[in-house]
Write a protein that holds these residues in place. Structure first.
Motif, PDB file in Angstrom:
ATOM      1  N   LEU A   6     -16.037  10.386  17.578  1.00  0.00           N
ATOM      2  CA  LEU A   6     -16.869   9.972  16.447  1.00  0.00           C
ATOM      3  C   LEU A   6     -18.350  10.064  16.804  1.00  0.00           C
ATOM      4  CD1 LEU A   6     -17.076   8.825  13.600  1.00  0.00           C
ATOM      5  CD2 LEU A   6     -16.696   6.546  14.549  1.00  0.00           C
ATOM      6  N   GLY A  10     -20.644  12.745  14.973  1.00  0.00           N
ATOM      7  CA  GLY A  10     -21.679  12.108  14.177  1.00  0.00           C
ATOM      8  C   GLY A  10     -23.072  12.553  14.581  1.00  0.00           C
ATOM      9  N   GLU A  14     -25.706  14.549  12.219  1.00  0.00           N
ATOM     10  CA  GLU A  14     -26.987  13.925  11.864  1.00  0.00           C
ATOM     11  C   GLU A  14     -28.181  14.681  12.439  1.00  0.00           C
ATOM     12  OE1 GLU A  14     -29.441   9.744  12.620  1.00  0.00           O
ATOM     13  OE2 GLU A  14     -27.328   9.897  13.199  1.00  0.00           O
ATOM     14  N   LEU A  83     -14.723  14.433  11.050  1.00  0.00           N
ATOM     15  CA  LEU A  83     -15.696  13.351  11.072  1.00  0.00           C
ATOM     16  C   LEU A  83     -15.474  12.407   9.896  1.00  0.00           C
ATOM     17  CD1 LEU A  83     -18.255  11.917  12.059  1.00  0.00           C
ATOM     18  CD2 LEU A  83     -19.609  13.635  10.820  1.00  0.00           C
ATOM     19  N   SER A  84     -15.186  12.959   8.738  1.00  0.00           N
ATOM     20  CA  SER A  84     -14.928  12.133   7.558  1.00  0.00           C
ATOM     21  C   SER A  84     -13.710  11.243   7.773  1.00  0.00           C
ATOM     22  CB  SER A  84     -14.725  13.029   6.329  1.00  0.00           C
ATOM     23  OG  SER A  84     -14.468  12.243   5.179  1.00  0.00           O
ATOM     24  N   ARG A  87     -14.576   8.542  10.335  1.00  0.00           N
ATOM     25  CA  ARG A  87     -15.470   7.551   9.734  1.00  0.00           C
ATOM     26  C   ARG A  87     -14.676   6.560   8.883  1.00  0.00           C
ATOM     27  NH1 ARG A  87     -18.796  10.911   7.020  1.00  0.00           N
ATOM     28  NH2 ARG A  87     -20.270  11.153   8.741  1.00  0.00           N
ATOM     29  N   GLN A  88     -13.740   7.079   8.093  1.00  0.00           N
ATOM     30  CA  GLN A  88     -12.910   6.206   7.258  1.00  0.00           C
ATOM     31  C   GLN A  88     -12.073   5.269   8.118  1.00  0.00           C
ATOM     32  OE1 GLN A  88     -10.687   8.283   4.100  1.00  0.00           O
ATOM     33  NE2 GLN A  88     -12.156   9.950   4.255  1.00  0.00           N
ATOM     34  N   VAL A  91     -14.410   2.452   9.729  1.00  0.00           N
ATOM     35  CA  VAL A  91     -14.900   1.439   8.793  1.00  0.00           C
ATOM     36  C   VAL A  91     -13.760   0.567   8.281  1.00  0.00           C
ATOM     37  CG1 VAL A  91     -16.049   1.092   6.570  1.00  0.00           C
ATOM     38  CG2 VAL A  91     -16.900   2.823   8.138  1.00  0.00           C
TER      39      VAL A  91
END
Length: 203
Positions: A6, A10, A14, A83-84, A87-88, A91
């Protein structure tokens, strides 16, 4: 879940293409090994694994001075999808993992109350020390700008979360001390003796 993945994906999403040394330096500056639970030294190995899976790809090589040539990696479309997903997962994860303190309290804390009280007091003192460190970090971060919401709202939010968690732990210690104190008193502590009640009834 794999937080090292991650972090790498990430950062590439970014900040754009980067080589392994830059990724490691990013993680070191953020002290990710301390609070994110990742081994900074494993970033290069994880980066190679991501490349073999097609999640990142080499976009160029570069050399600075006499330093060795370095491969710069960028995110692939598959990497963005991964990555999506990560991320899910991150979180949505409400439990941070095993909780050693709860294990002690539930399974291993009743044989020696005095020892347990000393251990909890030591932990409380360590938390106070950590709160003081955070106060220093906040002052420095605000002076340099990276903890100002107007400059970096996500970093400011992450830091504030750390402060709130320490404050909550300290509040719990205060409450726990009261609970343990109540448990150590006899059930009828504070109640008048039977003879005293009888005398009061006759008065």
């Amino acid at each position: 879940m794999n937080l090292t993945r991650l972090v790498i994906l990430g950062l590439l999403a970014e900040r754009g293409p980067r080589h392994g040394h830059q990724l490691r330096r990013d993680a070191e500056l953020a002290e990710a090994d301390r609070w994110a639970g990742i081994a900074v030294r494993s970033l290069h190995r994880e980066l190679r694994g991501l490349e073999s899976e097609g999640l990142v790809e080499a976009v160029r090589t570069e050399r600075v001075g006499r330093r060795p040539e370095r491969t710069v990696y960028g995110l692939t479309d598959e990497g963005r999808r991964e990555l999506s997903v990560l991320r899910q997962q991150a979180v949505s994860q409400l439990d941070a993992g095993p909780d050693p303190l709860s294990v002690v309290l539930v399974f291993a804390g009743t044989d020696d109350p005095t020892e347990l009280a000393a251990l909890l007091a030591r932990r409380q003192q360590a938390l106070r020390g950590r709160a003081a460190e955070l106060a220093v970090e906040r002052a420095e971060g605000e002076a340099k700008g990276y903890l100002l919401p107007s400059v970096s709202p996500l970093q400011a939010a992450s830091f504030r979360r750390a402060e709130i968690r320490i404050a909550a732990e300290l509040a719990w210690h205060e409450e726990c001390a009261g609970l343990l104190g109540a448990a150590s008193r006899p059930a009828d502590a504070g109640a008048p003796a039977t003879g005293a009640r009888d005398t009061a009834d006759r008065a």
